[in-house]
Design a protein around this motif. Structure first.
Motif, mmCIF file in Angstrom:
data_model
loop_
_atom_site.group_PDB
_atom_site.id
_atom_site.type_symbol
_atom_site.label_atom_id
_atom_site.label_comp_id
_atom_site.label_asym_id
_atom_site.label_seq_id
_atom_site.Cartn_x
_atom_site.Cartn_y
_atom_site.Cartn_z
ATOM 1 N N SER A 15 1.590 -24.299 26.206
ATOM 2 C CA SER A 15 1.546 -24.101 27.651
ATOM 3 C C SER A 15 2.785 -23.322 28.077
ATOM 4 N N TYR A 16 2.605 -22.419 29.033
ATOM 5 C CA TYR A 16 3.719 -21.576 29.481
ATOM 6 C C TYR A 16 3.879 -21.664 31.006
ATOM 7 N N THR A 17 3.938 -22.873 31.501
ATOM 8 C CA THR A 17 4.021 -23.070 32.946
ATOM 9 C C THR A 17 5.315 -22.536 33.540
ATOM 10 N N THR A 18 6.348 -22.402 32.711
ATOM 11 C CA THR A 18 7.639 -21.915 33.216
ATOM 12 C C THR A 18 7.751 -20.391 33.163
ATOM 13 N N VAL A 19 6.721 -19.730 32.636
ATOM 14 C CA VAL A 19 6.772 -18.276 32.458
ATOM 15 C C VAL A 19 5.910 -17.598 33.511
ATOM 16 N N ASN A 20 6.478 -16.629 34.181
ATOM 17 C CA ASN A 20 5.723 -15.788 35.110
ATOM 18 C C ASN A 20 5.344 -14.512 34.378
ATOM 19 N N PHE A 21 4.109 -14.428 33.935
ATOM 20 C CA PHE A 21 3.682 -13.288 33.130
ATOM 21 C C PHE A 21 3.489 -12.018 33.963
ATOM 22 N N ASP B 10 6.071 -11.060 35.781
ATOM 23 C CA ASP B 10 7.464 -10.672 35.992
ATOM 24 C C ASP B 10 8.100 -10.262 34.668
ATOM 25 N N ARG B 11 8.564 -9.030 34.604
ATOM 26 C CA ARG B 11 9.131 -8.484 33.367
ATOM 27 C C ARG B 11 10.261 -9.347 32.833
ATOM 28 N N LEU B 12 11.209 -9.703 33.681
ATOM 29 C CA LEU B 12 12.366 -10.461 33.203
ATOM 30 C C LEU B 12 11.994 -11.865 32.755
ATOM 31 N N SER B 13 11.026 -12.472 33.412
ATOM 32 C CA SER B 13 10.592 -13.798 32.998
ATOM 33 C C SER B 13 10.042 -13.763 31.570
ATOM 34 N N VAL B 14 9.252 -12.748 31.276
ATOM 35 C CA VAL B 14 8.688 -12.607 29.930
ATOM 36 C C VAL B 14 9.784 -12.308 28.914
ATOM 37 N N LEU B 15 10.671 -11.367 29.230
ATOM 38 C CA LEU B 15 11.725 -11.000 28.284
ATOM 39 C C LEU B 15 12.712 -12.139 28.072
ATOM 40 N N ASN B 16 13.042 -12.865 29.120
ATOM 41 C CA ASN B 16 13.964 -14.001 28.960
ATOM 42 C C ASN B 16 13.343 -15.119 28.130
ATOM 43 N N THR B 17 12.038 -15.301 28.272
ATOM 44 C CA THR B 17 11.356 -16.285 27.428
ATOM 45 C C THR B 17 11.360 -15.834 25.979
ATOM 46 N N ALA B 18 11.118 -14.549 25.757
ATOM 47 C CA ALA B 18 11.177 -14.010 24.393
ATOM 48 C C ALA B 18 12.567 -14.209 23.802
ATOM 49 N N LYS B 19 13.593 -13.966 24.604
ATOM 50 C CA LYS B 19 14.965 -14.162 24.136
ATOM 51 C C LYS B 19 15.199 -15.614 23.748
ATOM 52 N N ALA B 20 14.756 -16.536 24.598
ATOM 53 C CA ALA B 20 14.946 -17.956 24.320
ATOM 54 C C ALA B 20 14.232 -18.364 23.034
ATOM 55 N N LEU B 21 13.015 -17.879 22.845
ATOM 56 C CA LEU B 21 12.263 -18.230 21.637
ATOM 57 C C LEU B 21 12.914 -17.650 20.380
ATOM 58 N N GLU B 22 13.368 -16.402 20.456
ATOM 59 C CA GLU B 22 13.986 -15.781 19.282
ATOM 60 C C GLU B 22 15.329 -16.447 18.946
ATOM 61 N N THR C 280 1.188 -12.885 21.391
ATOM 62 C CA THR C 280 -0.221 -12.531 21.510
ATOM 63 C C THR C 280 -0.630 -12.484 22.976
ATOM 64 N N LYS C 281 -0.159 -13.469 23.740
ATOM 65 C CA LYS C 281 -0.451 -13.478 25.177
ATOM 66 C C LYS C 281 0.193 -12.282 25.871
ATOM 67 N N VAL C 282 1.409 -11.961 25.486
ATOM 68 C CA VAL C 282 2.133 -10.864 26.133
ATOM 69 C C VAL C 282 1.429 -9.534 25.929
ATOM 70 N N VAL C 283 1.111 -9.193 24.686
ATOM 71 C CA VAL C 283 0.530 -7.869 24.423
ATOM 72 C C VAL C 283 -0.902 -7.751 24.936
ATOM 73 N N ASN C 284 -1.519 -8.895 25.249
ATOM 74 C CA ASN C 284 -2.885 -8.865 25.783
ATOM 75 C C ASN C 284 -2.931 -9.053 27.294
ATOM 76 N N LEU C 285 -1.778 -9.021 27.946
ATOM 77 C CA LEU C 285 -1.746 -9.119 29.405
ATOM 78 C C LEU C 285 -2.479 -7.939 30.036
ATOM 79 N N LEU D 62 7.819 -5.035 21.898
ATOM 80 C CA LEU D 62 7.044 -6.275 22.019
ATOM 81 C C LEU D 62 5.827 -6.258 21.090
ATOM 82 N N THR D 63 5.222 -5.098 20.917
ATOM 83 C CA THR D 63 4.088 -4.995 19.991
ATOM 84 C C THR D 63 4.541 -5.199 18.553
ATOM 85 N N ASP D 64 5.694 -4.642 18.204
ATOM 86 C CA ASP D 64 6.239 -4.861 16.861
ATOM 87 C C ASP D 64 6.534 -6.341 16.628
ATOM 88 N N LEU D 65 7.129 -7.000 17.625
ATOM 89 C CA LEU D 65 7.451 -8.419 17.490
ATOM 90 C C LEU D 65 6.184 -9.263 17.368
#
Length: 252
Positions: A145-151, A153-165, A85-90, A105-108
């Motif tokens: 809280s997402y203190t470790t995520v740089n929203f 930065d594309r790779l930071s967001v995608l790597n976080t998505a990978k970790a969560l999935e 929700t945070k990602v698609v509303n950036l 990302l919208t589908d996910l």
């Protein structure tokens, strides 16, 4: 083997990837409606009262038995839904990601919201069927809280998505043995298959045309299966993101 073929199709083009994810999401939406209408008395009546989800010693405990597993899954799906929700509303969503990445990302995002509501309805339905107070036993909305995520930065967001999935897949695989209801076990199997598709789609966005969708870091070289982790292991991994305190005393 079917999953492997479909994952390869996901990697082949934007259109096939989106169709693949959309079909998965629609299937789960129907499943959610089915489960919400189920009457699974066994999930509560065969467990001691103190294993029901609810407040213990000032903190919410996830409980045990089938309801405990559903509540555990609900907590994780709240996290994933909140993140996407945070990602698609950036404010920079339209410029940070490519057209294909935005579509995936919208589908996910849509899928994870369905997952979250699916479990909320399932737990509420099971509690109602067992004549339990839903408000006393339903996990409240968690804070994150997402203190470790740089929203930014594309790779930071995608790597976080990978970790969560990846964590979600390992969580469902590890919790399957705790489920006693055959209906819930089948439905959990359907959901974990969708989560695995999410994980492979994200991995192929990060490293296109690679074998990362079935990397050695998530698929065991000894048995060819996805990783399975216990609730204790998963909660420890998810802990940096979840600021609401809760316990999982009975999920063993």
């Amino acid at each position: 083997m079917k999953n492997t073929v479909k994952v390869q199709e996901v990697k082949s083009s934007h259109a096939s990837r989106r169709n693949f994810l959309k079909i998965s999401g629609l299937t789960l939406a129907g499943t959610g409606l089915l489960l919400a209408g189920c009457n699974d008395d066994d999930s509560t009546s065969t467990n001691p009262a103190n294993s029901l989800p609810g407040i213990r010693n000032g903190k919410f405990d996830l409980g045990g038995g089938d309801l405990g597993v559903l509540t555990y899954a609900y907590a994780l799906e709240q996290l994933e839904a909140d993140f996407y929700t945070k990602v698609v509303n950036l404010n920079n969503f339209g410029t940070l990601f490519s057209t294909e990445e935005k579509a995936v990302l919208t589908d996910l995002y849509n899928h994870e919201v369905i997952h979250r509501e699916f479990f909320k309805a399932a737990i509420s339905g099971a509690l109602t069927a067992a004549n339990q107070d839903v408000s006393a036993h339903l996990l409240p909305n968690l804070a994150f809280s997402y203190t470790t995520v740089n929203f930014s930065d594309r790779l930071s967001v995608l790597n976080t998505a990978k970790a969560l999935e990846d964590t979600g897949v390992a969580a469902y695989n590890g919790a399957g043995k705790l489920i006693t209801s055959p209906d819930y076990l089948v439905l959990a199997g359907k959901i974990v298959s969708v989560e695995a598709r999410h994980a492979s789609a994200i991995r192929s966005l990060i490293n296109p045309n690679s074998k990362d969708f079935a990397g050695d870091d998530v698929v065991s070289a000894s048995n060819g299966l996805d990783q399975a982790k216990t609730p204790a292991q998963i909660i420890q991994i998810a802990d940096p993101f979840i600021t609401t305190e809760f316990t999982a005393i009975y999920l063993t």
